[in-house]
Design an enzyme around this catalytic site. Structure first.
Site, mmCIF file in Angstrom:
data_model
loop_
_atom_site.group_PDB
_atom_site.id
_atom_site.type_symbol
_atom_site.label_atom_id
_atom_site.label_comp_id
_atom_site.label_asym_id
_atom_site.label_seq_id
_atom_site.Cartn_x
_atom_site.Cartn_y
_atom_site.Cartn_z
ATOM 1 N N SER A 139 5.385 2.007 4.411
ATOM 2 C CA SER A 139 6.331 2.354 3.358
ATOM 3 C C SER A 139 7.017 3.682 3.661
ATOM 4 O O SER A 139 8.220 3.843 3.435
ATOM 5 C CB SER A 139 5.620 2.419 2.004
ATOM 6 O OG SER A 139 6.541 2.606 0.951
ATOM 7 N N GLY A 186 -5.574 3.259 5.418
ATOM 8 C CA GLY A 186 -6.428 2.157 5.832
ATOM 9 C C GLY A 186 -6.895 1.250 4.728
ATOM 10 O O GLY A 186 -7.918 0.572 4.872
ATOM 11 N N GLY A 187 -6.162 1.207 3.613
ATOM 12 C CA GLY A 187 -6.614 0.394 2.491
ATOM 13 C C GLY A 187 -5.864 -0.912 2.321
ATOM 14 O O GLY A 187 -6.169 -1.703 1.442
ATOM 15 N N GLY A 188 -4.837 -1.129 3.145
ATOM 16 C CA GLY A 188 -4.059 -2.346 3.005
ATOM 17 C C GLY A 188 -2.930 -2.232 2.000
ATOM 18 O O GLY A 188 -2.322 -3.237 1.627
ATOM 19 N N ASP A 211 4.552 -4.724 8.260
ATOM 20 C CA ASP A 211 4.778 -4.546 6.825
ATOM 21 C C ASP A 211 6.032 -3.729 6.514
ATOM 22 O O ASP A 211 6.425 -3.646 5.348
ATOM 23 C CB ASP A 211 3.572 -3.865 6.167
ATOM 24 C CG ASP A 211 2.422 -4.824 5.918
ATOM 25 O OD1 ASP A 211 2.656 -6.052 5.954
ATOM 26 O OD2 ASP A 211 1.297 -4.354 5.693
ATOM 27 N N LYS A 229 2.176 -1.482 -1.795
ATOM 28 C CA LYS A 229 2.345 -2.905 -2.087
ATOM 29 C C LYS A 229 0.973 -3.558 -2.210
ATOM 30 O O LYS A 229 -0.035 -3.059 -1.709
ATOM 31 C CB LYS A 229 3.169 -3.608 -1.010
ATOM 32 C CG LYS A 229 2.592 -3.543 0.417
ATOM 33 C CD LYS A 229 1.540 -4.595 0.729
ATOM 34 C CE LYS A 229 1.022 -4.448 2.147
ATOM 35 N NZ LYS A 229 -0.203 -5.264 2.397
ATOM 36 N N GLY A 252 -0.238 -0.350 2.583
ATOM 37 C CA GLY A 252 1.012 -0.196 3.324
ATOM 38 C C GLY A 252 1.607 1.191 3.318
ATOM 39 O O GLY A 252 2.824 1.333 3.522
ATOM 40 N N PRO A 254 -3.930 5.943 -0.170
ATOM 41 C CA PRO A 254 -5.086 6.012 0.736
ATOM 42 C C PRO A 254 -4.761 5.395 2.089
ATOM 43 O O PRO A 254 -4.008 4.420 2.179
ATOM 44 C CB PRO A 254 -6.153 5.204 0.000
ATOM 45 C CG PRO A 254 -5.392 4.253 -0.866
ATOM 46 C CD PRO A 254 -4.160 5.010 -1.296
#
Length: 290
Positions: free
Chosen positions: A112, A104-106, A144, A19, A108, A102
């Site tokens: 997910s 730790g990239g934000g 999230d 996301k 989610g 990836p």
């Protein structure tokens, strides 16, 4: 065991999509320290893939455990066990996770994965729990997780758990993952973080108000994020997703997105994707393919 094996969906690959936060405004703070916000979550067609196999004796385990990570801490295992416990289910599952997103990239990825485990096992185990209950269980696993269970582009408020559907253009997206992990807690504790943004409406967002209040703080503290924003901004308006570290830009055509992807790939870890209004997980649940 025989009934499980006959249920459609066992042994199939199920998507766990990423996301983006297309905007993020911090409008206040609760007494418990949690920040009140407005955001727009959009699913993109960049996915992990998860396969579920029936398991004997009610066991929940990973086919390929991640080295150095205790299996019981894996979010898919935690999701399956939480679902079993709540529903009083005695079935087991072997979970095979193909990681593409990836860490730790934000984007989610872990959240997910957990959501896909909740949604798919709810069907494979014939539990028939409503979406609202799965979202409630998901919130116990991470902030999230509910939006991935929800499965649609969503306008989020509260601490991000109050979701309403919003339909927006399904544009092409280029995402850069800088070589760093942003400490979300550090960003939300920063003194200079804006915490009193005026609330806006969906109409304001659609008209172009897509500010991210975390951007100035993250750019200041993480040079690689700032550098990624500069590199991507040569092609289109570069934005931060959530607290990062990933940055992204939207494109009106596949050709322009591919040109940016190609130009950035030499120096960055880059992903090419398409924004979606409906999660590919629900496309597969409803139509059997993605």
């Amino acid at each position: 065991m025989e009934m499980q094996e006959q249920t459609a969906g066992w042994g199939e690959r199920w998507p766990a999509p990423a996301k983006l936060n297309l905007m993020l405004r911090i409008t206040g703070r609760r007494p418990d320290g949690y920040h009140l916000l407005q955001t727009v979550f959009q699913i993109i067609d960049l996915c992990d893939w998860i396969t579920f196999y029936p398991a004997e004796n009610g066991r929940v385990y990973l086919r390929n455990p991640i080295p150095g990570v205790p299996e019981h801490e894996d979010l898919t295992v935690r999701a399956a066990n939480l679902l079993k416990q709540y529903a009083g289910c005695s079935s087991g599952v072997c979970i095979d996770v193909e990681k593409n997103l990836p860490m730790g990239g934000g984007l989610g990825g872990g959240s997910s994965d957990a959501a896909t485990a909740l949604v798919v096992l709810n069907r494979l185990w014939n539990l028939h729990l409503p979406l609202e209950k799965l979202m409630e269980l998901g919130l116990q696993l991470g902030a999230d997780v509910p939006v991935f269970v929800y499965g649609y582009t969503a306008w989020g408020e509260g601490v991000g758990e109050e979701l309403k559907p919003i339909t927006i253009p399904e544009q092409w997206v280029v995402v850069i993952k800088p070589d760093c992990h942003v400490n979300t807690k550090q960003i939300f504790l920063a003194e200079e973080l804006t915490r009193d943004s005026k609330s806006i409406t969906m109409r304001d967002f659609i008209a172009g108000d897509c500010r991210n209040d975390c951007l100035p703080v993250v750019s200041k503290l993480y040079k690689s994020v700032s550098d990624a924003l500069d590199a991507l901004s040569q092609y289109a308006e570069a934005r931060l997703t959530g607290t990062g570290a990933c940055v992204f830009a939207q494109f009106n055509s596949e050709q322009s997105a591919r040109e940016a992807f190609s130009g950035l790939s030499q120096n960055w870890s880059v992903y090419l994707a398409r924004g979606l209004n409906v999660s590919p997980l629900y496309e597969k649940l409803e139509h059997g393919s993605v």
